[in-house]
Design an enzyme around this catalytic site. Structure first.
Site, PDB file in Angstrom:
ATOM      1  N   ARG A 147      35.887  -2.326 -46.579  1.00  0.00           N
ATOM      2  CA  ARG A 147      37.340  -2.364 -46.551  1.00  0.00           C
ATOM      3  C   ARG A 147      37.856  -2.608 -47.969  1.00  0.00           C
ATOM      4  O   ARG A 147      37.266  -3.402 -48.724  1.00  0.00           O
ATOM      5  CB  ARG A 147      37.847  -3.482 -45.629  1.00  0.00           C
ATOM      6  N   GLU A 161      45.655   2.172 -48.303  1.00  0.00           N
ATOM      7  CA  GLU A 161      45.425   3.580 -47.921  1.00  0.00           C
ATOM      8  C   GLU A 161      46.625   4.134 -47.165  1.00  0.00           C
ATOM      9  O   GLU A 161      47.227   3.397 -46.381  1.00  0.00           O
ATOM     10  CB  GLU A 161      44.186   3.673 -47.019  1.00  0.00           C
ATOM     11  N   HIS A 219      38.484   7.822 -47.795  1.00  0.00           N
ATOM     12  CA  HIS A 219      38.004   7.139 -46.576  1.00  0.00           C
ATOM     13  C   HIS A 219      37.382   8.134 -45.592  1.00  0.00           C
ATOM     14  O   HIS A 219      37.883   8.300 -44.475  1.00  0.00           O
ATOM     15  CB  HIS A 219      39.143   6.357 -45.900  1.00  0.00           C
TER      16      HIS A 219
END
Ligand code: A2R
Length: 322
Positions: free
Chosen positions: A233, A262, A280
């Site tokens: 993360r 994000e 991601h």
């Protein structure tokens, strides 16, 4: 039997949405604005929620959903869901472990090699037509002389470590509890591990405890040949400290698949040439995303049909704790 009403939060693939529609009456919400109008209208009838990307499930939302019994999360990380509030209300939260483990481990190895061997820059060099005028410079880094320290050695961390074993790369790890089933060096102290290795791979969840754990002190301990790979993360790294360490060459490079805000990425990270940045996509293949979508749906089906979730998260165990 009539279909249950299920709230669908944020982006999900068309195949997953179709699968949900076959089982439930779905109410799709793409952003917070749409959400409050919908909750005011039908919040009272909703017993289940399927959570995709980019919409959190907080206490305030749960309060507007008095009949909510289950939140099925798409993905293994569920830091966007207030599990404390869920547990207090008896709401079960489920995630999608295991089905993405090997895919994320594959991506991690790809990102590691891209970063250590400077492969994206090599590709850009070829496409820019520069090869005929000279060979691309040798990479500063090599896996041949690297020592990896895993931050997190759960399902995914272990799958990454197995791949490193096959490459002949020594592995150490830092977690809160040592594992009895692995041959790797355990470091209860992260700074001590950062001193001993030159590569950190982050694969822990985003929690209050892990937030900012890779900070200026850890980066300094890693040193000038240091490489940081983050597939856990974004919040686990203190981003300003990372930018500073990359600019000053306190560490060598970073490979990042996750970011604190994000899908926004810091312009400072984008401007640096010692970063490799991915949007991601750790679990991002059609095969694996379909499997994750199916497990999310199966959790909802199992709950409403058999009265039990398949993969509840630790904060909302099943059977419920007395
Ligand atoms: O600390 P432990 O012994 O519970 O080990 C877990 C470790 N971990 C931590 N390590 C150090 N400090 C912490 N505060 C801390 N909190 C958790 O992270 C364990 O080794 C690992 C988590 O493993 P799993 O629960 O099996 O998760 P999995 O499937 O490997 O996925 C990891 C994360 C997800 O939570 C997403 O954020 C991301 O990868 O996709």
């Amino acid at each position: 039997m009539s279909k249950q009403d299920v709230l669908v939060l944020g982006g999900l693939r068309a195949e997953t949405l179709e699968g949900l529609k076959q089982q439930f009456t779905t109410h799709l919400v793409k952003d917070a604005k749409e959400l409050s109008a919908l909750l005011a209208r039908i919040g009272n009838g909703i017993r289940g929620a399927a959570r995709g990307t980019h919409i959190g499930v907080d206490r305030a939302m749960m309060e507007q959903l008095p009949k909510l019994e289950i939140v099925a999360n798409f993905g293994v990380g569920y830091d966007g869901i207030d599990t404390k509030a869920a547990a207090e209300r008896g709401i079960i939260v489920t995630n999608t472990p295991d089905v993405l483990t090997e895919e994320v481990a594959d991506t991690t190895l790809g990102l590691l090699l891209m970063t250590v061997r400077d492969l994206p820059a090599g590709e850009r060099y070829l496409r820019a037509g520069k090869w005929p005028s000279g060979d691309f410079p040798l990479s500063k880094g090599s896996m041949r002389d690297r020592k990896v320290g895993m931050i997190g050695l759960g399902r995914i961390g272990l799958a990454i470590a197995r791949r490193l074993d096959a490459m002949g790369v020594p592995v150490s790890y830092h977690t809160r509890n040592p594992r009895k089933d692995v041959p790797y060096n355990y470091y209860p102290d992260l700074a001590a591990m950062a001193e001993a290795v030159d590569t950190l791979i982050i694969i822990v969840p985003g929690t209050a405890e892990t937030k900012g754990m890779v900070n200026a002190k850890i980066l300094k301990a890693l040193g000038p040949t240091g490489i940081v790979i983050n597939v856990g993360r974004g919040v686990v790294i203190d981003e300003p400290a990372l930018v500073e360490a990359l600019k000053s060459h306190t560490i060598q490079a970073a490979g990042l698949d996750v970011f604190p805000h994000e899908p926004q990425v810091s312009p400072e990270l984008l401007a640096l040439d010692n970063t490799v940045l991915l949007p991601h996509l750790g679990s991002g293949s059609v095969f694996t995303r379909n499997a994750m979508g199916q497990l999310m749906i199966d959790n909802l089906v199992s709950w409403f049909r058999d009265g039990k979730p398949l993969t509840p998260v630790v904060e909302t165990p099943w059977p419920r704790k007395a």
